[in-house]
Write an enzyme that holds these catalytic residues in place. Sequence first.
Site, PDB file in Angstrom:
ATOM      1  N   ASN A 146      15.200  19.138   7.867  1.00 31.45           N
ATOM      2  CA  ASN A 146      14.529  18.060   8.608  1.00 31.45           C
ATOM      3  C   ASN A 146      14.156  16.854   7.749  1.00 31.45           C
ATOM      4  OD1 ASN A 146      12.624  19.625   7.308  1.00 31.45           O
ATOM      5  ND2 ASN A 146      11.114  19.458   8.939  1.00 31.45           N
ATOM      6  N   GLU A 192       2.133  21.703  -2.090  1.00 28.97           N
ATOM      7  CA  GLU A 192       2.946  20.649  -2.693  1.00 28.97           C
ATOM      8  C   GLU A 192       2.103  19.380  -2.792  1.00 28.97           C
ATOM      9  OE1 GLU A 192       6.710  20.811  -0.301  1.00 28.97           O
ATOM     10  OE2 GLU A 192       7.512  21.567  -2.190  1.00 28.97           O
ATOM     11  N   GLU A 233       6.883  26.880   1.646  1.00 30.18           N
ATOM     12  CA  GLU A 233       6.502  25.908   2.686  1.00 30.18           C
ATOM     13  C   GLU A 233       7.223  26.318   3.954  1.00 30.18           C
ATOM     14  OE1 GLU A 233       4.377  23.610   2.643  1.00 30.18           O
ATOM     15  OE2 GLU A 233       3.954  23.336   0.522  1.00 30.18           O
ATOM     16  N   CYS A 288       7.650  20.503  10.495  1.00 24.61           N
ATOM     17  CA  CYS A 288       7.017  21.820  10.376  1.00 24.61           C
ATOM     18  C   CYS A 288       5.561  21.810  10.778  1.00 24.61           C
ATOM     19  CB  CYS A 288       7.138  22.291   8.936  1.00 24.61           C
ATOM     20  SG  CYS A 288       6.540  21.061   7.768  1.00 24.61           S
TER      21      CYS A 288
HETATM   22  P1  NAD Z   1      15.878  28.081   7.283  1.00 27.20           P
HETATM   23  O1  NAD Z   1      14.805  29.040   6.974  1.00 27.20           O
HETATM   24  O2  NAD Z   1      16.951  28.496   8.198  1.00 27.20           O
HETATM   25  O3  NAD Z   1      16.615  27.601   5.945  1.00 27.20           O
HETATM   26  C1  NAD Z   1      15.897  27.019   4.890  1.00 27.20           C
HETATM   27  C2  NAD Z   1      16.737  27.081   3.624  1.00 27.20           C
HETATM   28  O4  NAD Z   1      16.796  28.420   3.171  1.00 27.20           O
HETATM   29  C3  NAD Z   1      18.186  26.619   3.778  1.00 27.20           C
HETATM   30  O5  NAD Z   1      18.544  25.846   2.655  1.00 27.20           O
HETATM   31  C4  NAD Z   1      18.947  27.926   3.802  1.00 27.20           C
HETATM   32  O6  NAD Z   1      20.283  27.815   3.343  1.00 27.20           O
HETATM   33  C5  NAD Z   1      18.140  28.765   2.849  1.00 27.20           C
HETATM   34  N1  NAD Z   1      18.281  30.204   3.018  1.00 27.20           N
HETATM   35  C6  NAD Z   1      18.517  30.895   4.154  1.00 27.20           C
HETATM   36  N2  NAD Z   1      18.579  32.223   3.901  1.00 27.20           N
HETATM   37  C7  NAD Z   1      18.367  32.368   2.571  1.00 27.20           C
HETATM   38  C8  NAD Z   1      18.330  33.508   1.693  1.00 27.20           C
HETATM   39  N3  NAD Z   1      18.476  34.740   2.159  1.00 27.20           N
HETATM   40  N4  NAD Z   1      18.104  33.283   0.387  1.00 27.20           N
HETATM   41  C9  NAD Z   1      17.905  32.040  -0.085  1.00 27.20           C
HETATM   42  N5  NAD Z   1      17.959  30.926   0.694  1.00 27.20           N
HETATM   43  C10 NAD Z   1      18.184  31.094   2.006  1.00 27.20           C
HETATM   44  O7  NAD Z   1      15.119  26.780   7.805  1.00 27.20           O
HETATM   45  P2  NAD Z   1      15.739  25.471   8.481  1.00 27.20           P
HETATM   46  O8  NAD Z   1      16.231  25.857   9.826  1.00 27.20           O
HETATM   47  O9  NAD Z   1      16.634  24.778   7.531  1.00 27.20           O
HETATM   48  O10 NAD Z   1      14.429  24.564   8.638  1.00 27.20           O
HETATM   49  C11 NAD Z   1      13.531  24.689   9.654  1.00 27.20           C
HETATM   50  C12 NAD Z   1      12.335  25.520   9.247  1.00 27.20           C
HETATM   51  O11 NAD Z   1      11.747  24.990   8.071  1.00 27.20           O
HETATM   52  C13 NAD Z   1      11.236  25.514  10.267  1.00 27.20           C
HETATM   53  O12 NAD Z   1      10.697  26.800  10.411  1.00 27.20           O
HETATM   54  C14 NAD Z   1      10.211  24.569   9.687  1.00 27.20           C
HETATM   55  O13 NAD Z   1       8.905  24.762  10.160  1.00 27.20           O
HETATM   56  C15 NAD Z   1      10.350  24.841   8.245  1.00 27.20           C
HETATM   57  N6  NAD Z   1       9.846  23.714   7.456  1.00 27.20           N
HETATM   58  C16 NAD Z   1       8.690  23.855   6.732  1.00 27.20           C
HETATM   59  C17 NAD Z   1       8.177  22.785   6.020  1.00 27.20           C
HETATM   60  C18 NAD Z   1       6.903  22.903   5.237  1.00 27.20           C
HETATM   61  O14 NAD Z   1       6.684  22.096   4.343  1.00 27.20           O
HETATM   62  N7  NAD Z   1       6.031  23.856   5.514  1.00 27.20           N
HETATM   63  C19 NAD Z   1       8.853  21.562   6.025  1.00 27.20           C
HETATM   64  C20 NAD Z   1      10.039  21.451   6.750  1.00 27.20           C
HETATM   65  C21 NAD Z   1      10.521  22.532   7.461  1.00 27.20           C
END
Ligand code: NAD
Length: 484
Positions: free
Chosen positions: A152, A458, A249, A283
């Site tokens: 995002n 962060e 995060e 998020c």
């Molecule tokens: P996601 O969890 O599907 O993926 C996040 C990242 O993790 C990607 O780069 C993915 O390739 C990697 N990943 C996936 N499986 C993994 C594994 N087994 N080992 C290591 N890396 C792995 O999330 P998304 O769909 O890209 O993003 C949306 C989510 O992120 C939402 O839940 C949102 O709330 C959260 N988010 C949180 C914050 C925050 O700062 N708290 C900010 C932005 C988004």
Amino acid sequence: MIAQPKASHFIDGQYVEDSSGAAIDVIFPATGELIARVHEATPAIIERALASAARAQKEWARVKPVERGRILRRAADMIRERNQSLSELETLDTGKPIQETTVADATSGADALEYFAGLAPTVTGETMPLGRDFVYTIREPLGVCVGIGAWNYPTQIACWKGAPALAFGNAMIFKPSETTPLCALKIAEILHEAGLPAGLYNVVQGRGTVGAALVTDPRVAKVSLTGSVPTGRKVYAMAATGIRNVTMELGGKSPLIIFDDAHIENAVGGALMANFYSAGQVCSNGTRVFVQKGIKEKFLQRLKARTEAIRLGDPRDPDTQMGPVVNAAQMEKVLSYIEIGKKEGARLITGGQRAGTNAGCFIAPTVFADVTDDMTIAREEIFGPVMAVLDFETEEEAVARANATEFGLSAGVFTGDLARGHRVVANLEAGSCWINAYNLTPVETPFGGSKQSGVGRENSKAAIEHYTQIKSVYVNLGDVDAPY
Ligand code: NAD
């Protein structure tokens, strides 16, 4: 392909390709057009990234903090100079409107670089006098850090992780989300153009398996993930096997509580910002909007009018206020939640369907009212432009219901009574709270979640804790008193 990078990865100061890795197609979600293709990192690419980071970090740790800061500061300036082109790329990568990307993405990345550039020379140890002897402490870098991003805010996440890591003497290997792989490469390019020594900020592409290979490598000292709670569980567990430092995060289902005495237009504005910015893909969004019964219908009336005035369209058009969601899979997921909301009996106020007729992943901004705590749309993170409005009667009730979730990322309160604002926030279980505002996250502020929404913070001075470790040194100035 209008956004094809020079190569898939950026390692040891240069672009690197290895087309034997699985292809990752990058699609502009407003049109469905293929804009770039990168390749997943192979084991050889991952090895190059780790080896160069480990080598470069040792040298970097010896560079004076003010010199490290100077390079980051230069990179921040370059990002600001190139804001327009970086924002255009972010818009292609994510589908977010150029109106947003020019003010919220590269610019917030530059803020992080500038902030941590200034903070770097202020990090010092302590001295503890112990009579004849004394102890002093040194704040040391952790070593090689791995950053894993969500889709995002690809530029912002690349900088929010990279800036503190580099400022305090670490190296960063960043794996962007496979959905938005383009912008982090530009950050790596700029950092090195600004004078960062080769190997200190490497970008490798790939899906979860590439992330997992990095997280489990013994050379890695720290993992910072931005992603969903289920991914967080896996990554945290993998990091734990090597006793690595983590920052998590993760996702949320944050409450926004609006009291009868709130300024209605401001509260409606806050609720819109808390749900529809970046097409709802934030998020910290306040997706459970609790409205006190006395103002409910007036609030809904203004909310409907202002939601229906949102200009949906091509995110490259400066007049567009909301673009598509990031891809077809996300669109289908969000649409299915909308159907569940209808089926479970929530009252649809506006939206509730796909928008536009082309291949774009557009969803009409959607508001449900009369949502109850047990409904799926009030419990699960949707990550799209869907707002759930719930009603409440008393402050106590609102706080208890707001806290009844496994998430704890953010929370907001709108009220004309500031004493109540502070009281309510004190009782909310969330890492980032706002009073009469929502979703403002300046770099000076710690950002992160409690409960299952995360570990660590962060930005701000809090990041020092998460990218350094303390060495304590006992200095004996006398004889050794041994009983043997
Ligand atoms: P996601 O969890 O599907 O993926 C996040 C990242 O993790 C990607 O780069 C993915 O390739 C990697 N990943 C996936 N499986 C993994 C594994 N087994 N080992 C290591 N890396 C792995 O999330 P998304 O769909 O890209 O993003 C949306 C989510 O992120 C939402 O839940 C949102 O709330 C959260 N988010 C949180 C914050 C925050 O700062 N708290 C900010 C932005 C988004």
